[in-house]
Design a protein around this motif. Sequence first.
Motif, PDB file in Angstrom:
ATOM      1  N   ASN A  60      10.382  82.521  49.419  1.00  0.00           N
ATOM      2  CA  ASN A  60      11.015  81.529  49.220  1.00  0.00           C
ATOM      3  C   ASN A  60      12.292  81.366  50.205  1.00  0.00           C
ATOM      4  OD1 ASN A  60      10.211  80.260  46.848  1.00  0.00           O
ATOM      5  ND2 ASN A  60      10.732  81.830  45.890  1.00  0.00           N
ATOM      6  N   TYR A  61      12.622  80.251  50.889  1.00  0.00           N
ATOM      7  CA  TYR A  61      13.833  80.475  51.764  1.00  0.00           C
ATOM      8  C   TYR A  61      14.741  79.315  51.467  1.00  0.00           C
ATOM      9  CZ  TYR A  61      12.382  76.450  54.656  1.00  0.00           C
ATOM     10  OH  TYR A  61      12.143  74.960  54.837  1.00  0.00           O
ATOM     11  N   LEU A  62      16.291  79.500  52.051  1.00  0.00           N
ATOM     12  CA  LEU A  62      17.176  78.655  51.816  1.00  0.00           C
ATOM     13  C   LEU A  62      17.629  78.512  53.304  1.00  0.00           C
ATOM     14  CD1 LEU A  62      19.247  76.798  50.621  1.00  0.00           C
ATOM     15  CD2 LEU A  62      20.527  78.743  49.766  1.00  0.00           C
TER      16      LEU A  62
ATOM     17  N   LYS B  59       9.195  77.580  51.350  1.00  0.00           N
ATOM     18  CA  LYS B  59       8.363  78.713  51.524  1.00  0.00           C
ATOM     19  C   LYS B  59       8.208  79.064  52.716  1.00  0.00           C
ATOM     20  CE  LYS B  59       6.839  79.122  47.049  1.00  0.00           C
ATOM     21  NZ  LYS B  59       7.026  80.500  46.308  1.00  0.00           N
ATOM     22  N   TYR B  60       8.062  80.280  53.254  1.00  0.00           N
ATOM     23  CA  TYR B  60       8.008  80.881  54.185  1.00  0.00           C
ATOM     24  C   TYR B  60       6.969  81.919  54.405  1.00  0.00           C
ATOM     25  CZ  TYR B  60      10.193  85.549  53.538  1.00  0.00           C
ATOM     26  OH  TYR B  60      10.291  86.751  52.775  1.00  0.00           O
TER      27      TYR B  60
ATOM     28  N   VAL C 194       7.133  81.021  59.638  1.00  0.00           N
ATOM     29  CA  VAL C 194       7.025  79.714  59.566  1.00  0.00           C
ATOM     30  C   VAL C 194       7.512  79.250  58.446  1.00  0.00           C
ATOM     31  CG1 VAL C 194       5.448  77.645  59.301  1.00  0.00           C
ATOM     32  CG2 VAL C 194       4.616  79.682  61.003  1.00  0.00           C
ATOM     33  N   LEU C 195       8.617  78.420  58.322  1.00  0.00           N
ATOM     34  CA  LEU C 195       9.236  77.920  57.300  1.00  0.00           C
ATOM     35  C   LEU C 195       8.705  76.392  57.070  1.00  0.00           C
ATOM     36  CD1 LEU C 195      12.658  78.262  58.563  1.00  0.00           C
ATOM     37  CD2 LEU C 195      11.478  79.867  57.210  1.00  0.00           C
ATOM     38  N   THR C 196       8.153  76.247  55.521  1.00  0.00           N
ATOM     39  CA  THR C 196       7.574  75.141  55.165  1.00  0.00           C
ATOM     40  C   THR C 196       8.422  74.552  54.039  1.00  0.00           C
ATOM     41  OG1 THR C 196       5.596  76.033  55.549  1.00  0.00           O
ATOM     42  CG2 THR C 196       5.590  73.949  54.226  1.00  0.00           C
TER      43      THR C 196
END
Length: 171
Positions: A87-89, A107-108, A118-120
């Motif tokens: 997970n990303y923020l 998600k990354y 890659v950040l989706t």
Amino acid sequence: MIKINLTLMFFSTLLLTHQPALALSDMQMQEKVLKTRESTASPHMDHSAHEKPTDEKEVFHGVFYGFLPCDDCDGLKMTLSLKQNNNYLLVSQFAKASSREFYEKGKYTWDEKTRVVVLTPRKDAAIRQFRIQDEGTLIQLDSKGAPMPGNQDSYTLRRSDTVKSRQVHIH
């Protein structure tokens, strides 16, 4: 009578506080027996096969900071938090005195061969890509995965434990 009771209480308290505990707890005794049994039963056994293998893709995470150029503004302050479970923020803020922050979650993934993260995003936002320069540095790429035009140092995010301060210089 009160003096005798007080004296007895004082000496019994003193005796209890200065006497070390000699008995091991049940848990300590079980651990000691188990360690002794393991060392005497098979002293040359290799236990590394029992360990859970580390998946490098689950290890790559951290908080990255940077001040990136912007075509139609003075700059963009960016904080990227790559969390566990992929997970990303991403928090972005335009370089203005009272600029609001923009949040993006998603998600990354990252590929060890291409060294690209890659950040989706969860919502309808563009997919972002960053090249992994080293464990503490990410370089932003364009939408096609190519380097951004100009000085690549301008598109750098550094992991928080590799920089002295979280403060980012805004012009």
